[in-house]
Design a protein around this motif. Structure first.
Motif, short mmCIF file in Angstrom:
data_model
loop_
_atom_site.label_atom_id
_atom_site.label_comp_id
_atom_site.label_asym_id
_atom_site.label_seq_id
_atom_site.Cartn_x
_atom_site.Cartn_y
_atom_site.Cartn_z
N SER A 94 11.77 -1.49 11.31
CA SER A 94 12.20 -0.24 11.97
C SER A 94 13.71 -0.24 12.20
CB SER A 94 11.48 -0.08 13.31
OG SER A 94 10.09 -0.17 13.13
N SER A 109 15.91 -13.05 19.01
CA SER A 109 16.65 -12.15 19.90
C SER A 109 16.18 -12.31 21.33
CB SER A 109 16.45 -10.68 19.52
OG SER A 109 16.52 -10.51 18.16
N THR A 130 10.36 -8.27 12.24
CA THR A 130 11.37 -8.78 11.32
C THR A 130 12.43 -7.73 11.00
OG1 THR A 130 9.83 -8.25 9.54
CG2 THR A 130 9.97 -10.55 10.24
N GLY A 131 12.35 -6.60 11.70
CA GLY A 131 13.45 -5.64 11.58
C GLY A 131 13.22 -4.48 10.62
N PRO A 176 6.28 -9.45 8.18
CA PRO A 176 5.56 -9.58 9.45
C PRO A 176 6.19 -8.75 10.57
CG PRO A 176 6.44 -11.70 8.68
CD PRO A 176 6.93 -10.68 7.74
N PRO A 177 5.45 -8.51 11.64
CA PRO A 177 5.99 -7.72 12.76
C PRO A 177 7.23 -8.39 13.36
CG PRO A 177 3.65 -8.15 13.06
CD PRO A 177 4.07 -8.94 11.88
N PRO A 207 13.21 -12.55 13.67
CA PRO A 207 14.45 -12.18 14.36
C PRO A 207 14.17 -11.64 15.76
CG PRO A 207 14.51 -11.39 12.11
CD PRO A 207 13.14 -11.94 12.32
N ALA A 208 13.02 -10.98 15.93
CA ALA A 208 12.68 -10.47 17.27
C ALA A 208 12.48 -11.62 18.24
CB ALA A 208 11.43 -9.61 17.20
N TYR A 227 24.42 -11.43 19.92
CA TYR A 227 23.96 -11.57 21.31
C TYR A 227 24.90 -12.42 22.17
CZ TYR A 227 19.66 -9.27 19.99
OH TYR A 227 18.77 -8.34 19.56
N ALA A 248 20.05 -8.54 11.18
CA ALA A 248 20.06 -9.93 10.76
C ALA A 248 19.22 -10.09 9.50
CB ALA A 248 19.52 -10.82 11.87
N ASN A 273 2.95 -4.16 7.20
CA ASN A 273 2.90 -5.60 7.47
C ASN A 273 2.07 -6.32 6.41
OD1 ASN A 273 4.35 -5.21 9.79
ND2 ASN A 273 2.54 -5.03 11.09
N LEU A 286 22.63 -13.17 14.48
CA LEU A 286 22.06 -12.93 15.81
C LEU A 286 22.88 -13.63 16.89
CD1 LEU A 286 18.25 -13.14 15.05
CD2 LEU A 286 19.57 -11.12 15.62
N1 ATP Z 1 16.53 -8.31 11.27
C1 ATP Z 1 16.81 -8.05 12.54
N2 ATP Z 1 18.08 -7.93 12.95
C2 ATP Z 1 18.38 -7.66 14.22
N3 ATP Z 1 17.47 -7.47 15.17
C3 ATP Z 1 16.18 -7.57 14.83
C4 ATP Z 1 15.80 -7.85 13.50
N4 ATP Z 1 14.45 -7.89 13.46
C5 ATP Z 1 14.03 -7.64 14.68
N5 ATP Z 1 15.05 -7.45 15.53
C6 ATP Z 1 14.93 -7.14 16.94
O1 ATP Z 1 13.56 -7.15 17.26
C7 ATP Z 1 13.11 -5.90 17.74
C8 ATP Z 1 11.90 -5.45 16.95
O2 ATP Z 1 12.26 -5.20 15.61
P1 ATP Z 1 11.66 -4.02 14.75
O3 ATP Z 1 11.03 -3.00 15.61
O4 ATP Z 1 12.73 -3.55 13.82
O5 ATP Z 1 10.54 -4.82 13.96
P2 ATP Z 1 9.52 -4.29 12.90
O6 ATP Z 1 9.67 -5.14 11.68
O7 ATP Z 1 9.66 -2.84 12.74
O8 ATP Z 1 8.14 -4.65 13.59
P3 ATP Z 1 6.73 -3.93 13.41
O9 ATP Z 1 6.22 -4.37 12.10
O10 ATP Z 1 5.95 -4.46 14.55
O11 ATP Z 1 6.98 -2.47 13.49
C9 ATP Z 1 14.25 -4.93 17.56
O12 ATP Z 1 14.47 -4.24 18.75
C10 ATP Z 1 15.46 -5.77 17.24
O13 ATP Z 1 16.29 -5.87 18.34
#
Ligand code: ATP
Ligand code: MG
Length: 489
Positions: free
Chosen positions: A227, A411, A224-225, A221-222, A407-408, A380, A182, A344, A376
């Motif tokens: 990983s 979700s 937001t996708g 920020p944490p 987005p987390a 979902y 997303a 972050n 999203l």
């Molecule tokens: N942009 C997105 N699109 C779809 N799903 C997302 C998105 N961002 C987060 N999610 C959902 O939220 C969960 C956590 O996302 P993710 O681990 O990618 O975040 P991150 O940015 O890596 O966080 P951190 O900084 O804590 O590592 C994922 O399992 C996913 O399902």
């Protein structure tokens, strides 16, 4: 009756005569060549596994842990006939027990494995190189088709396995794709195009004299996708992922060794780079002495000497080591590699890491906006735009930006009620509204009329700060280099 020397000499002579009159020549492809793992061995194994039919007499079956496919292989000391360009060749898999373990700087596997290729002498020049190229290509194809990306980690803390690899691997099965990711579709398309240009850009990189690699910095920020984006990249390109845990690497030279053992067509990831090692912004150490400034560009500092403590836990990686890792000469010891760093807090990174050319693309992953929200809802709940009532959608569009939900978060809200779709949408809207109101009340949002959230304003400021630092940086670095030279002299 004969003394062993004579027997040996006789055998050797006999062998020579035999080979002189034999119409075949032989090539050995051993699994381990000196200290390096022989890529050709793995390729041949994979290639033969595809051409071996189940009707063969005796086959070895393997299924790697968690892997979805079973591969056939030649059993020990078995052989198989293959044809290429109407030329018939014979492959034999040779496994011998390693005799006494001679002194080695690392333990070698107990078995010595290898393939022997038998070709008629007259065909040798005709097919050898093209045949091997063909095998390499086929093996890569098969690897890609198996859909089994590998995820490597260096969590063993620097020790090597019996085959000399510092990386441990597991099949990588993250289902994230660009479709499910997303984010703003325009930005997404840009990234996909960039990746495509990269993967198809061999000629371009050669022509322009650049190493075939690319760097992406994902920040935001944490939740937001970030990983998920890395997983999507790997799935999109079919690359393996090397997840580098910097805290497990003890020195710059270890970092270099890890890099040398990565294969091409891979993504090398360092997550949360600001937390991994002390790569603080040099400018932030306002009263930094020349000593501390130089230490980032210094040679490795040894643990226990006191100077190593600045990077904490006896870890002596320096920023210069990391930069060398990403774009020094060593970074091109393989090709077609992507470096991805995530953080972050982009403001905590040293500007040297952010300067253009180092990380080619800075990707901001931010809070859920309306286009992301629609993706999203589709992921979902299976809802297209027209499945949601128009006024609900409008209301969502109005409140989504100021709610600053990741987005987390969204979700999570949708998963919770995925059995009752209407309820899910209703609750999500409530959630968005209440968060938005909370944010407004806390004064977190400013300049709503211009649709510029506080976060964006802060980011703008950061960017400006980084740019201006970059300009100063150029002159700074020269000074430091000069100083270093003086030290060396
Ligand atoms: N942009 C997105 N699109 C779809 N799903 C997302 C998105 N961002 C987060 N999610 C959902 O939220 C969960 C956590 O996302 P993710 O681990 O990618 O975040 P991150 O940015 O890596 O966080 P951190 O900084 O804590 O590592 C994922 O399992 C996913 O399902
Ligand atoms: Mg993450």
């Amino acid at each position: 009756i004969f003394p062993p020397e004579l027997r040996f000499a006789f055998l050797k002579f006999f062998n020579r005569v035999f080979h002189l009159f034999s119409s075949y020549c032989y090539f050995d492809i051993t699994e381990i060549d000196g200290v390096n793992t022989n890529e050709l061995y793995n390729a041949v194994q994979l290639y033969l596994s595809s051409s071996v039919s189940i009707a063969g007499n005796r086959l070895s079956l393997t299924r790697a842990v968690n892997s979805s496919s079973i591969t056939f292989g030649l059993s020990n000391n078995d052989s198989i006939v293959d044809t290429f360009n109407n030329v018939t060749v014979l492959w034999e898999h040779v496994v011998t027990q390693r005799q006494t373990q001679t002194f080695a700087w690392r333990p070698l596997p107990e078995e010595k494995r290898g393939f022997t290729l038998r070709i008629k002498k007259r065909d040798k020049a005709l097919i050898l190189s093209s045949y091997l190229d063909f095998i390499m290509e086929r093996a890569n194809e098969i690897r890609r088709k198996n859909q089994d990306r590998l995820l490597y980690t260096n969590s063993r803390g620097g020790s090597l396995d019996s085959r000399g690899h510092p990386w441990e691997s597991v099949p990588f099965k993250h289902p994230s794709t660009f479709e499910t990711l997303a984010m703003d579709p325009v930005k997404k398309q840009q990234i996909m195009d960039d990746l495509k240009d990269f993967a198809e850009g061999q000629m371009f990189y050669q022509k322009t004299g650049r190493a075939w690699k690319r760097g992406y910095l994902l920040y935001g920020p944490p939740g937001t996708g970030k990983s998920s984006m890395i997983a999507a990249m790997a799935n999109h390109l079919g690359y393996d992922i090397y997840d580098l845990e910097l805290t497990e690497v003890h020195s710059n030279s270890e970092l270099r060794k890890l890099l040398m053992k990565t294969s091409s067509k891979s993504i090398i990831v360092i997550e949360d780079i600001d937390c991994s090692i002390n790569l603080t912004n040099r400018k932030k150490n306002s009263n930094a002495t020349t000593q501390t400034q130089r230490s980032y560009y210094d040679m490795e500092t040894r643990p226990g000497t006191g100077s190593g403590e600045e990077s904490g836990n006896g870890n002596t990686i320096t920023l210069s080591g990391l930069l060398n890792f990403t774009d020094g000469l060593w970074s091109c010891c393989g090709s077609e590699r992507i470096f991805v760093f995530t953080t972050n807090h982009i403001e905590k990174l040293d500007p040297a890491l952010l300067r253009s050319g180092r990380m080619d693309m800075h990707i901001h992953m931010s809070y859920c906006d309306f286009p992301s929200l629609k993706i999203l809802l589709k992921n979902y709940l299976g809802y297209e735009e027209e499945d949601v009532e128009e006024d609900v959608l409008k209301e969502m569009e109005r409140v989504v930006d100021r709610a600053e939900m990741t987005p987390a978060d969204v979700s999570e809200a949708l998963i919770k009620n995925r059995r009752d779709k209407e309820k899910a949408v209703r609750e999500l809207l409530e959630d968005l509204k209440s968060r938005g109101e909370g944010n407004v009340k806390d004064g977190k949002l400013r300049g709503q009329s211009g649709n510029l959230t506080e976060l964006e304003i802060v980011e703008e400021e950061e960017k400006r700060a980084i740019d201006s630092q970059n300009e100063e940086e150029d002159t700074d670095e020269e000074e430091i280099e000069v100083e270093d030279n003086i030290c060396k002299d």
